[in-house]
Design a protein around this motif. Structure first.
Motif, PDB file in Angstrom:
ATOM      1  N   LEU A  49       0.820  -1.215   0.000  1.00 56.18           N
ATOM      2  CA  LEU A  49       0.000   0.000   0.000  1.00 56.18           C
ATOM      3  C   LEU A  49       0.853   1.263   0.000  1.00 56.18           C
ATOM      4  CD1 LEU A  49      -2.843  -1.108   2.409  1.00 56.18           C
ATOM      5  CD2 LEU A  49      -2.998  -0.747  -0.050  1.00 56.18           C
ATOM      6  N   SER A  50       2.022   1.220   0.611  1.00 53.92           N
ATOM      7  CA  SER A  50       2.909   2.385   0.561  1.00 53.92           C
ATOM      8  C   SER A  50       3.489   2.559  -0.842  1.00 53.92           C
ATOM      9  CB  SER A  50       4.015   2.286   1.601  1.00 53.92           C
ATOM     10  OG  SER A  50       4.942   1.292   1.253  1.00 53.92           O
ATOM     11  N   ASP A  51       3.734   1.449  -1.553  1.00 55.77           N
ATOM     12  CA  ASP A  51       4.154   1.545  -2.950  1.00 55.77           C
ATOM     13  C   ASP A  51       3.067   2.174  -3.804  1.00 55.77           C
ATOM     14  OD1 ASP A  51       6.573   0.415  -2.349  1.00 55.77           O
ATOM     15  OD2 ASP A  51       6.093  -1.572  -3.182  1.00 55.77           O
ATOM     16  N   LEU A  52       1.828   1.846  -3.507  1.00 51.69           N
ATOM     17  CA  LEU A  52       0.704   2.463  -4.224  1.00 51.69           C
ATOM     18  C   LEU A  52       0.642   3.956  -3.934  1.00 51.69           C
ATOM     19  CD1 LEU A  52      -1.904   2.180  -5.932  1.00 51.69           C
ATOM     20  CD2 LEU A  52      -3.102   1.755  -3.778  1.00 51.69           C
ATOM     21  N   GLU A  53       0.842   4.330  -2.694  1.00 48.52           N
ATOM     22  CA  GLU A  53       0.794   5.738  -2.304  1.00 48.52           C
ATOM     23  C   GLU A  53       1.900   6.547  -2.991  1.00 48.52           C
ATOM     24  OE1 GLU A  53       0.468   8.263   1.830  1.00 48.52           O
ATOM     25  OE2 GLU A  53       1.654   6.422   1.805  1.00 48.52           O
ATOM     26  N   SER A 111      -2.636  -3.219 -10.189  1.00 48.72           N
ATOM     27  CA  SER A 111      -1.566  -4.124  -9.788  1.00 48.72           C
ATOM     28  C   SER A 111      -1.566  -4.344  -8.274  1.00 48.72           C
ATOM     29  CB  SER A 111      -0.222  -3.557 -10.239  1.00 48.72           C
ATOM     30  OG  SER A 111       0.832  -4.333  -9.782  1.00 48.72           O
ATOM     31  N   CYS A 112      -1.812  -3.276  -7.525  1.00 45.50           N
ATOM     32  CA  CYS A 112      -1.863  -3.386  -6.064  1.00 45.50           C
ATOM     33  C   CYS A 112      -3.006  -4.304  -5.634  1.00 45.50           C
ATOM     34  CB  CYS A 112      -2.021  -1.993  -5.454  1.00 45.50           C
ATOM     35  SG  CYS A 112      -2.122  -1.981  -3.666  1.00 45.50           S
ATOM     36  N   CYS A 113      -4.170  -4.120  -6.242  1.00 48.89           N
ATOM     37  CA  CYS A 113      -5.322  -4.955  -5.882  1.00 48.89           C
ATOM     38  C   CYS A 113      -5.085  -6.420  -6.228  1.00 48.89           C
ATOM     39  CB  CYS A 113      -6.573  -4.456  -6.585  1.00 48.89           C
ATOM     40  SG  CYS A 113      -7.192  -2.910  -5.920  1.00 48.89           S
ATOM     41  N   SER A 114      -4.473  -6.669  -7.370  1.00 46.02           N
ATOM     42  CA  SER A 114      -4.232  -8.065  -7.748  1.00 46.02           C
ATOM     43  C   SER A 114      -3.211  -8.719  -6.818  1.00 46.02           C
ATOM     44  CB  SER A 114      -3.774  -8.158  -9.200  1.00 46.02           C
ATOM     45  OG  SER A 114      -2.502  -7.582  -9.354  1.00 46.02           O
ATOM     46  N   LYS A 115      -2.237  -7.940  -6.334  1.00 43.08           N
ATOM     47  CA  LYS A 115      -1.255  -8.491  -5.390  1.00 43.08           C
ATOM     48  C   LYS A 115      -1.886  -8.789  -4.038  1.00 43.08           C
ATOM     49  CE  LYS A 115       3.035  -6.453  -7.055  1.00 43.08           C
ATOM     50  NZ  LYS A 115       4.145  -5.562  -6.708  1.00 43.08           N
TER      51      LYS A 115
END
Length: 92
Positions: A27-31, A39-43
């Motif tokens: 989630l910090s990578d998404l931020e 990609s975040c949701c699939s991970k």
């Protein structure tokens, strides 16, 4: 028997803590815009059911081994995870 229950519970809790740290890092990578939302949701979505299973296993183990206080501590988290899964199934 009691030592095995607590050993399995310790291993399960360590895995759940590792999973929580993985969620926070992703989630910090998404931020920071290192990854996109899809990609975040699939991970993260592929780890929701193992998290549910992990919390439920610890809760059931404590119930079966008659450790009521620890069972009552784990019950709200397991209930919340089951509630989240039921809502996800209803909304799909």
């Amino acid at each position: 028997m009691e030592a095995m229950v607590f050993l399995l519970s310790l291993i399960d809790c360590c895995a759940l803590i590792f999973l929580s740290v993985y969620f926070i890092i992703t989630l910090s990578d998404l931020e920071c815009d290192y990854i996109n939302a899809r990609s975040c949701c699939s991970k993260l979505n592929k780890w929701v059911i193992p998290e549910l299973v992990g919390h439920t296993i610890v809760t059931v183990l404590m119930l079966v081994s008659l450790h009521w206080f620890i069972f009552l501590l784990n019950l709200p988290v397991a209930t919340w995870n089951i509630y989240r899964m039921i809502l996800a199934l209803i909304n799909d």
